[in-house]
Design a protein around this motif. Sequence first.
Motif, mmCIF file in Angstrom:
data_model
loop_
_atom_site.group_PDB
_atom_site.id
_atom_site.type_symbol
_atom_site.label_atom_id
_atom_site.label_comp_id
_atom_site.label_asym_id
_atom_site.label_seq_id
_atom_site.Cartn_x
_atom_site.Cartn_y
_atom_site.Cartn_z
ATOM 1 N N GLN A 23 10.199 3.200 5.092
ATOM 2 C CA GLN A 23 9.338 2.055 5.312
ATOM 3 C C GLN A 23 9.603 1.486 6.707
ATOM 4 O OE1 GLN A 23 7.083 1.500 3.079
ATOM 5 N NE2 GLN A 23 7.966 3.071 1.766
ATOM 6 N N ASN A 40 8.054 6.243 -5.659
ATOM 7 C CA ASN A 40 7.151 5.271 -5.056
ATOM 8 C C ASN A 40 6.936 4.015 -5.893
ATOM 9 O OD1 ASN A 40 6.078 6.859 -2.652
ATOM 10 N ND2 ASN A 40 5.669 8.273 -4.327
ATOM 11 N N GLU A 76 5.861 -2.534 -8.872
ATOM 12 C CA GLU A 76 5.729 -2.491 -7.417
ATOM 13 C C GLU A 76 5.482 -1.039 -7.014
ATOM 14 O OE1 GLU A 76 7.972 -4.415 -3.534
ATOM 15 O OE2 GLU A 76 8.938 -4.433 -5.497
ATOM 16 N N PHE A 78 4.426 1.503 -3.836
ATOM 17 C CA PHE A 78 4.181 1.733 -2.418
ATOM 18 C C PHE A 78 2.984 2.664 -2.261
ATOM 19 C CE2 PHE A 78 8.513 0.188 -2.060
ATOM 20 C CZ PHE A 78 8.423 -0.597 -0.919
ATOM 21 N N LYS A 79 2.091 2.288 -1.344
ATOM 22 C CA LYS A 79 0.875 3.080 -1.151
ATOM 23 C C LYS A 79 1.178 4.421 -0.498
ATOM 24 C CE LYS A 79 -2.229 -0.880 -0.653
ATOM 25 N NZ LYS A 79 -3.181 -1.553 0.256
ATOM 26 N N ASP A 105 1.306 -2.593 2.508
ATOM 27 C CA ASP A 105 1.951 -1.296 2.323
ATOM 28 C C ASP A 105 2.234 -0.998 0.855
ATOM 29 O OD1 ASP A 105 3.885 -3.312 2.120
ATOM 30 O OD2 ASP A 105 5.499 -1.945 2.686
ATOM 31 N N ARG A 106 2.128 -2.030 -0.001
ATOM 32 C CA ARG A 106 2.408 -1.863 -1.428
ATOM 33 C C ARG A 106 1.610 -2.875 -2.226
ATOM 34 N NH1 ARG A 106 6.287 -5.099 0.720
ATOM 35 N NH2 ARG A 106 7.232 -6.709 -0.565
#
Length: 304
Positions: A23, A40, A76, A78-79, A105-106
């Motif tokens: 990240q 992820n 949660e 993350f993309k 980003d998430r």
Amino acid sequence: MKGKIPKVVLIGMLGLSLATPIQAYAYQEPTNYVHMKTPNMTVYSAYGATINASEKGDIFSIKADIVNNGQPLEVEIFKNGQDGVLKQVAKKGVMEPVAYRDLGDRVIVTLHNNAELKFVNPQPNYFRDTGHSAYSTYISTLAKRGIVQGRTANNFGINDSLTRAQFSALLARAFSFQQVQPTQFKDIDAKKSWYGGYVGALHSLGIIKGKTQELFDPNGKITRQQAILMLGRTLDAVDFVQEEYAVLPYRDTYDLQGETLRHTETLYAIGALDYNENLSPNQYITRGEFAKMLVVTLEAAGRI
């Protein structure tokens, strides 16, 4: 999640590995309520639910022993290059909306039931009756997420009223409350009605009530005051607390008392109600008006 629900404590820097994409900043992972992690995804709950999470391709699968709609999970994700709108895969592959807020980003998802989640590209809408409306942006937000649909492909029905069944479906879908089939209402066919599970979800949380103990009146229309009352109860159900209030500007709210007055003050304070001379609490609410109220309520609750 906002309000009284215990906050997730964030400490420590995530160790970088081949399994976890790097990240652009020091990501702090939740600890006290973490129950499952994948490359992820991190799934956590303030209620101690037993969780099993997995990734397969572009599907994020979460299974947990969630007790009821008042004890959700937070997920949660993350993309990591994925785009589009997050939705949940329902029966027969149908994509349903899910409550989440996008952090770039998430995303942080709130789940009230087991789910398979996936990023999908939404279909654009071409509603001809929303272009110059003050509610256009709110309608587009809900349509993009799949929470609302138009009366037709080209017409949203911005000035149309809402029935109690339609209202229940929109509110339950927007917050992705787990559907519960009601058994007490004789005018709801649990096997045939498309809205029964949504009504049951809201009823189980104390958000909506029947016209009587045995009748729900699914085709009855929703007034502005009723919409305010149920949106306020929804904020209570997700433990939202409004800390600051302003004096109501309306000339026709002098007789509002108790729960109704409190929820009206809350929705006005968060910006869900228009600044007008009159609130007109007994008028039927329009689809356009409710779109704004719903989006602002979702924003206040951290669900969009």
